[in-house]
Design a protein around this motif. Structure first.
Motif, short mmCIF file in Angstrom:
data_model
loop_
_atom_site.label_atom_id
_atom_site.label_comp_id
_atom_site.label_asym_id
_atom_site.label_seq_id
_atom_site.Cartn_x
_atom_site.Cartn_y
_atom_site.Cartn_z
N TYR A 4 0.84 -1.20 0.00
CA TYR A 4 0.00 0.00 0.00
C TYR A 4 0.88 1.26 0.00
CZ TYR A 4 -3.25 3.60 1.50
OH TYR A 4 -3.98 4.76 1.58
N GLY A 7 2.56 1.65 -3.29
CA GLY A 7 1.59 2.12 -4.27
C GLY A 7 1.30 3.61 -4.12
N THR A 137 -6.67 0.28 -8.33
CA THR A 137 -5.55 -0.55 -8.78
C THR A 137 -4.63 0.27 -9.67
OG1 THR A 137 -6.81 -2.61 -8.66
CG2 THR A 137 -4.89 -2.59 -10.12
N LEU A 138 -3.36 0.27 -9.31
CA LEU A 138 -2.32 0.89 -10.11
C LEU A 138 -1.57 -0.24 -10.80
CD1 LEU A 138 -0.73 3.41 -10.98
CD2 LEU A 138 0.65 3.14 -8.91
N TYR A 147 -0.80 -2.89 -7.85
CA TYR A 147 -1.01 -2.38 -6.50
C TYR A 147 -2.52 -2.22 -6.31
CZ TYR A 147 3.96 -1.39 -6.54
OH TYR A 147 5.32 -1.50 -6.61
N MET A 149 -5.19 -1.10 -3.89
CA MET A 149 -5.17 -0.26 -2.70
C MET A 149 -6.56 0.04 -2.16
SD MET A 149 -2.11 2.33 -3.84
CE MET A 149 -2.67 2.49 -5.52
N ASP A 156 -3.30 -2.57 1.51
CA ASP A 156 -3.42 -3.20 0.20
C ASP A 156 -4.51 -4.26 0.29
OD1 ASP A 156 -1.36 -4.55 1.86
OD2 ASP A 156 -1.32 -5.99 0.23
#
Length: 163
Positions: A4, A7, A137-138, A147, A149, A156
């Motif tokens: 997290y 990210g 989401t990345l 990631y 989040m 996360d």
């Protein structure tokens, strides 16, 4: 560093630092589709990112703000980055309201090339929209690293997020 936190750091690198970001903003139309079901509406907006929130300058009587007044649940996507998220939208009110002084300065700086041309601050319907991210989401390097989040619980998500 947790996934997290990692990210969040990447979010700040990609969207923060006072940048003018083009993002897609999806709302739910006030009128249902032909089948009677809710109909999404998406548009691109310029946004400033800070502390898990995107900020937009808009008009209180625009379709997006009328849709948000009825349903504050929205989705966003980074136009140049692989980022998708859900959030809760909030009309912060007139840009010249004294409570908006700090964010106004930041947005005027980030959007300095076009802010005055595109906005009439004397119009009390010229307002700030805050999009408080809830989960997202990345996607780094086309699925190399994801990631997921949870921005509300600041952690996360193990079993996926928003795709």
């Amino acid at each position: 560093m947790s996934m997290y936190q990692e990210g969040l750091k990447l979010m700040e690198e990609k969207f923060g630092g006072g940048k003018d970001n083009a993002i897609s903003l999806a709302t739910i139309a006030r009128e249902p589709g032909a089948d009677g079901k809710p109909r999404p509406v998406v548009r691109s907006v310029d946004a400033y990112y800070e502390d898990c929130t995107f900020y937009v300058v808009t008009h209180a009587k625009s379709n997006k703000m009328q849709q948000i007044a009825e349903n504050q649940e929205v989705s966003v996507a980074g136009c140049l980055e692989m980022f998708t998220a859900n959030g809760v939208a909030e009309n912060l009110g007139w840009v010249l309201d004294p409570k908006n002084a700090v964010i106004r300065t930041k947005l005027r700086t980030a959007f300095s090339e076009w802010y005055d041309m595109a906005n009439n601050e004397k119009d009390e319907n010229c307002c700030f929209l805050a999009i408080h991210l809830t989960k997202g989401t990345l996607n780094i390097n086309h699925w190399e690293k994801l990631y997921h989040m949870d921005f509300v619980n600041k952690t996360d998500m193990k079993n996926g997020g928003i795709f």
